[in-house]
Design a protein around this motif. Structure first.
Motif, PDB file in Angstrom:
ATOM      1  N   SER A 145      18.910  -6.690  42.176  1.00  0.00           N
ATOM      2  CA  SER A 145      18.706  -7.194  43.529  1.00  0.00           C
ATOM      3  C   SER A 145      19.387  -8.535  43.766  1.00  0.00           C
ATOM      4  CB  SER A 145      17.221  -7.307  43.841  1.00  0.00           C
ATOM      5  OG  SER A 145      16.608  -8.273  43.021  1.00  0.00           O
ATOM      6  N   GLU A 146      19.269  -9.470  42.862  1.00  0.00           N
ATOM      7  CA  GLU A 146      19.851 -10.792  43.067  1.00  0.00           C
ATOM      8  C   GLU A 146      20.234 -11.405  41.731  1.00  0.00           C
ATOM      9  OE1 GLU A 146      17.302 -13.307  45.373  1.00  0.00           O
ATOM     10  OE2 GLU A 146      16.795 -11.672  46.718  1.00  0.00           O
ATOM     11  N   GLY A 147      21.117 -12.372  41.795  1.00  0.00           N
ATOM     12  CA  GLY A 147      21.436 -13.142  40.601  1.00  0.00           C
ATOM     13  C   GLY A 147      22.468 -12.515  39.692  1.00  0.00           C
ATOM     14  N   ILE A 148      22.252 -11.306  39.271  1.00  0.00           N
ATOM     15  CA  ILE A 148      23.187 -10.661  38.361  1.00  0.00           C
ATOM     16  C   ILE A 148      24.050  -9.699  39.169  1.00  0.00           C
ATOM     17  CG2 ILE A 148      21.606  -8.812  37.746  1.00  0.00           C
ATOM     18  CD1 ILE A 148      22.772  -8.907  34.926  1.00  0.00           C
ATOM     19  N   THR A 149      25.292  -9.629  38.832  1.00  0.00           N
ATOM     20  CA  THR A 149      26.194  -8.729  39.534  1.00  0.00           C
ATOM     21  C   THR A 149      26.309  -7.435  38.743  1.00  0.00           C
ATOM     22  OG1 THR A 149      27.448 -10.612  40.346  1.00  0.00           O
ATOM     23  CG2 THR A 149      28.514  -8.474  40.459  1.00  0.00           C
ATOM     24  N   VAL A 150      25.840  -6.376  39.348  1.00  0.00           N
ATOM     25  CA  VAL A 150      25.964  -5.055  38.753  1.00  0.00           C
ATOM     26  C   VAL A 150      26.963  -4.295  39.625  1.00  0.00           C
ATOM     27  CG1 VAL A 150      24.782  -2.919  38.171  1.00  0.00           C
ATOM     28  CG2 VAL A 150      23.611  -5.100  37.869  1.00  0.00           C
ATOM     29  N   ILE A 151      28.127  -4.045  39.092  1.00  0.00           N
ATOM     30  CA  ILE A 151      29.167  -3.382  39.869  1.00  0.00           C
ATOM     31  C   ILE A 151      28.857  -1.905  40.043  1.00  0.00           C
ATOM     32  CG2 ILE A 151      31.611  -2.777  39.907  1.00  0.00           C
ATOM     33  CD1 ILE A 151      32.117  -5.447  38.480  1.00  0.00           C
ATOM     34  N   PHE A 152      28.380  -1.286  39.009  1.00  0.00           N
ATOM     35  CA  PHE A 152      27.990   0.120  39.100  1.00  0.00           C
ATOM     36  C   PHE A 152      26.741   0.320  38.262  1.00  0.00           C
ATOM     37  CE2 PHE A 152      27.787   4.322  37.169  1.00  0.00           C
ATOM     38  CZ  PHE A 152      27.723   5.109  38.314  1.00  0.00           C
ATOM     39  N   ALA A 153      25.827   1.101  38.789  1.00  0.00           N
ATOM     40  CA  ALA A 153      24.630   1.454  38.042  1.00  0.00           C
ATOM     41  C   ALA A 153      24.317   2.911  38.322  1.00  0.00           C
ATOM     42  CB  ALA A 153      23.461   0.571  38.458  1.00  0.00           C
ATOM     43  N   ASP A 154      24.186   3.664  37.273  1.00  0.00           N
ATOM     44  CA  ASP A 154      23.823   5.068  37.412  1.00  0.00           C
ATOM     45  C   ASP A 154      22.407   5.133  37.982  1.00  0.00           C
ATOM     46  OD1 ASP A 154      23.337   7.744  37.179  1.00  0.00           O
ATOM     47  OD2 ASP A 154      24.069   7.907  35.113  1.00  0.00           O
ATOM     48  N   PRO A 155      22.217   5.834  39.096  1.00  0.00           N
ATOM     49  CA  PRO A 155      20.883   5.897  39.716  1.00  0.00           C
ATOM     50  C   PRO A 155      19.790   6.415  38.786  1.00  0.00           C
ATOM     51  CG  PRO A 155      22.537   6.818  41.194  1.00  0.00           C
ATOM     52  CD  PRO A 155      23.220   6.546  39.885  1.00  0.00           C
ATOM     53  N   LYS A 156      20.145   7.211  37.794  1.00  0.00           N
ATOM     54  CA  LYS A 156      19.113   7.722  36.893  1.00  0.00           C
ATOM     55  C   LYS A 156      18.567   6.620  35.971  1.00  0.00           C
ATOM     56  CE  LYS A 156      22.403   9.534  33.535  1.00  0.00           C
ATOM     57  NZ  LYS A 156      23.101  10.710  33.102  1.00  0.00           N
ATOM     58  N   LEU A 157      19.255   5.464  35.904  1.00  0.00           N
ATOM     59  CA  LEU A 157      18.759   4.340  35.105  1.00  0.00           C
ATOM     60  C   LEU A 157      17.799   3.454  35.900  1.00  0.00           C
ATOM     61  CD1 LEU A 157      22.053   3.223  33.337  1.00  0.00           C
ATOM     62  CD2 LEU A 157      20.169   4.523  32.347  1.00  0.00           C
ATOM     63  N   ASP A 158      17.758   3.632  37.221  1.00  0.00           N
ATOM     64  CA  ASP A 158      16.917   2.791  38.082  1.00  0.00           C
ATOM     65  C   ASP A 158      15.449   3.160  37.879  1.00  0.00           C
ATOM     66  OD1 ASP A 158      15.612   1.410  40.115  1.00  0.00           O
ATOM     67  OD2 ASP A 158      17.310   1.593  41.480  1.00  0.00           O
ATOM     68  N   ARG A 159      14.661   2.204  37.479  1.00  0.00           N
ATOM     69  CA  ARG A 159      13.248   2.421  37.190  1.00  0.00           C
ATOM     70  C   ARG A 159      12.341   1.731  38.213  1.00  0.00           C
ATOM     71  NH1 ARG A 159      14.926   6.251  35.189  1.00  0.00           N
ATOM     72  NH2 ARG A 159      15.454   6.478  33.017  1.00  0.00           N
ATOM     73  N   SER A 160      12.869   1.406  39.385  1.00  0.00           N
ATOM     74  CA  SER A 160      12.080   0.743  40.424  1.00  0.00           C
ATOM     75  C   SER A 160      10.891   1.591  40.849  1.00  0.00           C
ATOM     76  CB  SER A 160      12.954   0.429  41.646  1.00  0.00           C
ATOM     77  OG  SER A 160      14.037  -0.393  41.286  1.00  0.00           O
ATOM     78  N   GLU A 161      11.099   2.882  41.009  1.00  0.00           N
ATOM     79  CA  GLU A 161      10.009   3.779  41.405  1.00  0.00           C
ATOM     80  C   GLU A 161       8.921   3.825  40.344  1.00  0.00           C
ATOM     81  OE1 GLU A 161       9.473   5.342  44.253  1.00  0.00           O
ATOM     82  OE2 GLU A 161      11.369   4.783  45.191  1.00  0.00           O
ATOM     83  N   ASP A 162       9.301   3.775  39.061  1.00  0.00           N
ATOM     84  CA  ASP A 162       8.316   3.772  37.981  1.00  0.00           C
ATOM     85  C   ASP A 162       7.418   2.529  38.062  1.00  0.00           C
ATOM     86  OD1 ASP A 162       9.480   6.096  37.101  1.00  0.00           O
ATOM     87  OD2 ASP A 162      10.589   5.164  35.454  1.00  0.00           O
ATOM     88  N   VAL A 163       8.036   1.394  38.370  1.00  0.00           N
ATOM     89  CA  VAL A 163       7.266   0.151  38.491  1.00  0.00           C
ATOM     90  C   VAL A 163       6.311   0.253  39.678  1.00  0.00           C
ATOM     91  CG1 VAL A 163       7.413  -2.328  38.955  1.00  0.00           C
ATOM     92  CG2 VAL A 163       9.030  -1.268  37.375  1.00  0.00           C
ATOM     93  N   LEU A 164       6.802   0.811  40.788  1.00  0.00           N
ATOM     94  CA  LEU A 164       5.933   0.982  41.964  1.00  0.00           C
ATOM     95  C   LEU A 164       4.753   1.894  41.644  1.00  0.00           C
ATOM     96  CD1 LEU A 164       8.558   1.277  44.840  1.00  0.00           C
ATOM     97  CD2 LEU A 164       6.831  -0.507  44.577  1.00  0.00           C
ATOM     98  N   LYS A 165       4.991   2.959  40.883  1.00  0.00           N
ATOM     99  CA  LYS A 165       3.895   3.853  40.481  1.00  0.00           C
ATOM    100  C   LYS A 165       2.874   3.115  39.635  1.00  0.00           C
ATOM    101  CE  LYS A 165       6.572   8.108  40.655  1.00  0.00           C
ATOM    102  NZ  LYS A 165       7.329   9.084  39.871  1.00  0.00           N
ATOM    103  N   MET A 166       3.358   2.251  38.720  1.00  0.00           N
ATOM    104  CA  MET A 166       2.454   1.485  37.867  1.00  0.00           C
ATOM    105  C   MET A 166       1.620   0.521  38.702  1.00  0.00           C
ATOM    106  SD  MET A 166       4.797   0.671  34.579  1.00  0.00           S
ATOM    107  CE  MET A 166       3.534   0.459  33.338  1.00  0.00           C
ATOM    108  N   LEU A 167       2.188   0.066  39.822  1.00  0.00           N
ATOM    109  CA  LEU A 167       1.469  -0.849  40.699  1.00  0.00           C
ATOM    110  C   LEU A 167       0.595  -0.112  41.712  1.00  0.00           C
ATOM    111  CD1 LEU A 167       4.369  -3.379  41.356  1.00  0.00           C
ATOM    112  CD2 LEU A 167       2.297  -3.808  40.031  1.00  0.00           C
ATOM    113  N   GLY A 168       0.652   1.192  41.704  1.00  0.00           N
ATOM    114  CA  GLY A 168      -0.176   1.997  42.597  1.00  0.00           C
ATOM    115  C   GLY A 168       0.380   2.163  43.995  1.00  0.00           C
ATOM    116  N   VAL A 169       1.689   1.977  44.169  1.00  0.00           N
ATOM    117  CA  VAL A 169       2.318   2.119  45.473  1.00  0.00           C
ATOM    118  C   VAL A 169       3.080   3.425  45.490  1.00  0.00           C
ATOM    119  CG1 VAL A 169       4.022   1.157  47.074  1.00  0.00           C
ATOM    120  CG2 VAL A 169       2.551  -0.365  45.752  1.00  0.00           C
ATOM    121  N   LYS A 170       2.937   4.184  46.579  1.00  0.00           N
ATOM    122  CA  LYS A 170       3.622   5.477  46.657  1.00  0.00           C
ATOM    123  C   LYS A 170       4.865   5.379  47.480  1.00  0.00           C
ATOM    124  CE  LYS A 170      -0.560   7.993  45.952  1.00  0.00           C
ATOM    125  NZ  LYS A 170      -1.525   8.932  46.352  1.00  0.00           N
TER     126      LYS A 170
END
Length: 170
Positions: A145-170
């Protein structure tokens, strides 16, 4: 011969160990924007900021009026009165700058409010990320999101949804 075998073995081990590192990518801005408590905290922070800015704007308007009045009356004032009014203008301007620094400056009221309202939510997200890293065995997690420059990231590596699930957000 032993040196060559040692170097070849070392290279094989380093390639295998580099390949064994597990990592994930997440977007903390995406996560925070989906959390209701973050939105509430941000709304409260915006309200404080807006109120303090209105206070400063009111003081600035009065100071501007004092300057205009002084400019208009300056020719009619004695030197002593002129000096007194200039000192008053200087003091009011200094008070305005001090209040501005107190409200919006480094470690000012806005900074303290942000720490009070938003930091607990950020800590909650950090703890969920840390828990995810431990559970899934990640060696490191990058925030795109900020600070680090990620030029390309495979979407299957994105774990944002997993963190949201752990926080109880759907």
């Amino acid at each position: 011969m032993k040196k060559i075998l040692f170097i070849a073995g070392f290279l094989c081990l380093s390639v295998l160990s580099a390949d064994a590192q597990r990592y994930a990518i997440l977007d903390t801005k995406f996560i925070l924007d989906r959390l209701p408590e973050y939105k509430d905290a941000q709304k409260q922070l915006d309200q404080f900021s807006e109120a303090w800015q209105k206070e400063l704007d009111g003081l600035q308007t009065r100071l501007d009026k004092m300057y205009r009045d002084f400019e208009a009356e300056q020719v009619m004032l004695s030197d002593e009165l002129k000096k007194k009014r200039e000192d008053e203008l200087f003091n009011r301007e200094k008070e305005l700058r001090d209040l501005q620094r107190q409200r919006f400056g480094y470690e000012g009221d806005l900074f303290k409010k942000r720490q009070e309202l938003i930091k607990p939510v950020q800590d909650k997200v950090y703890n969920a990320v840390e828990k995810l890293a431990v559970e899934k065995g990640y060696d490191f997690i990058l925030d795109k999101s900020e600070g680090i420059t990620v030029i390309f990231a495979d979407p299957k590596l994105d774990r944002s949804e997993d963190v949201l699930k752990m926080l109880g957000v759907k």
